[in-house]
Design an enzyme around this catalytic site. Structure first.
Site, short mmCIF file in Angstrom:
data_model
loop_
_atom_site.label_atom_id
_atom_site.label_comp_id
_atom_site.label_asym_id
_atom_site.label_seq_id
_atom_site.Cartn_x
_atom_site.Cartn_y
_atom_site.Cartn_z
N HIS A 1 0.86 -1.16 -0.01
CA HIS A 1 -0.04 0.05 -0.12
C HIS A 1 0.97 1.31 -0.19
CE1 HIS A 1 -3.88 -2.07 1.14
NE2 HIS A 1 -2.94 -2.94 1.34
N ASP B 1 -6.73 5.17 2.16
CA ASP B 1 -6.38 3.62 1.84
C ASP B 1 -8.17 3.41 2.01
OD1 ASP B 1 -6.14 0.60 2.30
OD2 ASP B 1 -4.23 1.43 1.38
#
Length: 456
Positions: free
Chosen positions: A18, A129
């Site tokens: 990520h 996210d």
């Protein structure tokens, strides 16, 4: 006011898969717009990103990209000290880590509030996210918009969205998309306990969404969410997309690992140079997942039986310290010696993805997360993969040998799969060129957000 630079605030989840895509996206947005970018994360992850910037981008990384620290103490949540990234966690600790991550909401709210106070207006948007559903609340309370950033594929994202929204109805069905056809990963049983990470969403970025490759999955996702979805992937280090491994071998490898790899990237490349093009198998279960000792033993024996050269990124198996060093007991007796003598080896490596010697990548079986959905798509729709087993299922050496020989075969199904994979690779590279679909998606994002600013 008109001459003031716009500001985008980004919040990646604390995991390798990520952090790097977020940083790459920050670079793309800044390069194509000149906007100020702030990437916020915990202290250790922020230091990791700083190191990545200095190694990977050098002088080309503009000072208008700022890294901001958010306080986080893992010990307050019954996690090991200084745990700020999923790579150092067992699967069992992952849910606790997700719970702990919700404590970032207050300091993140303060960070954005400080930006507003300094600049006299809210940032253009927040890009958060998919694990940080609470970022929608922060954005709304501060007069801006939140774009959810998904780092997995469209199939996996849609399936998980359905599970989150309909849990515990495991056989809930959507039009033309029966969720029940998927093998539901064990981790999904914990979705209800981390529902604060959920929905609703406002807008969606997808680094794993590529219309030229996953057109059907992307169509399903857009029909399901009924929201704008920008397909901006793949977000990879530039050298991998530019096909220039030799110029950045150390830099790319170094930024992807939290610990000593045990072998230099240059030595790995030298090992690869000893093998013909498209002759080496790469084996990895990702930056977080692993398998059990019995599976590891059978996999090793099957690979050895196949007599094919391979590169295997080994992580400690289930039941062992995930930070621990390699132990010979995980593999058959004298396995390392035999493979070394036959010019095969266990070599942890990322750079081989851009090397022509690599014939295929093997995750071997579905382990966790959206890998179940990815496997289904790769096997059934794209025709570039063969399934060995599912989750923590049985692995047998003879089946490993059979599947390896099938994939590596220069004729028949193996050759057909390789041809399709090569076509997909070129589509991915085309998407990231100046006139490619992924960069066009980034360009389309800008006027959309500016129009929302004016509508406020």
């Amino acid at each position: 006011m008109s001459s003031q630079r716009e500001h985008v605030v980004m919040l990646p989840f604390m995991a390798q898969g990520h952090l790097i895509p977020f940083l790459t996206l920050a670079k793309q947005i800044q390069h194509r717009t000149g906007f100020n970018i702030t990437v916020a994360n915990t202290p250790l992850n922020t230091q990791y990103l700083k190191n990545t910037i200095s190694i990977t981008y050098n002088e080309s990384f503009q000072p208008s990209i700022c890294l901001a620290e958010l306080p986080f103490c893992s010990s307050d949540h019954s996690l090991p000290p200084d745990t700020e990234n999923t790579e150092s966690l067992s699967l069992e600790q992952f849910v606790s880590f997700c719970h702990a991550s919700t404590t970032l909401q207050a300091p993140f709210h303060s960070l954005v509030s400080g930006i507003i106070e300094k600049e006299g207006r809210p940032p253009l948007c927040i890009i958060s996210d998919i694990f940080f559903g609470w970022a929608n609340e922060v954005a709304k309370s501060l007069g801006t918009h939140n774009i959810t950033f998904a780092t997995n594929g469209a199939y996996g994202t849609t399936a998980y969205m359905s599970l989150w929204q309909n849990h515990p109805h495991r056989v809930a069905k959507l039009d033309n998309f029966p969720v029940s056809v998927f093998q539901i990963p064990a981790a999904s049983t914990s979705l209800s306990s981390i529902s604060t990470l959920g929905w609703p969403m406002e807008l969606i970025f997808g680094q794993g969404f590529l219309g030229e490759v996953e057109a059907h999955g992307l169509e399903i996702l857009r029909n399901y969410v009924k929201l704008p979805v920008w397909s901006i992937g793949p977000l990879l280090p530039p050298a991998l997309l530019n096909h220039s491994p030799n110029s950045s071998c150390s830099s790319i490898f170094g930024q992807r690992s939290w610990k000593d790899p045990g072998m230099s990237p240059e030595k790995c490349m030298h090992w690869l140079d000893k093998h013909p093009k498209s002759s080496v198998i790469y084996i990895s279960f990702g930056s977080h997942n692993t398998i059990g000792v019995p599976q590891m033993m059978e996999l090793a024996m099957g690979l050895e039986d196949s007599r094919k050269p391979f590169i295997w990124v080994i992580r400690p198996p289930v039941g062992f310290d995930i930070k621990g060093k390699f132990r010979a007991e995980w593999l058959p007796e004298n396995f390392n010696q035999r493979t070394a003598e036959s010019n095969k080896g266990l070599i942890p490596l990322l750079m081989v993805f851009s090397d022509g010697k690599l014939a295929c990548r093997s995750s071997d079986h579905r382990v966790a997360g959206e890998q179940c959905y990815n496997s289904k798509m790769l096997v059934e729709e794209m025709g570039v993969a063969v399934e060995l087993t599912r989750l923590q299922g049985t692995v047998e050496r003879k089946e490993v040998k059979r599947v390896t020989e099938l994939v590596m075969d220069k004729k028949g199904k193996g050759e057909e799969m390789k041809k399709k994979a090569t076509e997909i690779r070129e589509k991915i590279r085309d998407a990231m060129r100046d006139e490619g679909s992924s960069l066009k998606a980034v360009d389309d994002f800008v006027p959309t957000m500016l129009s929302k600013r004016q509508a406020y």
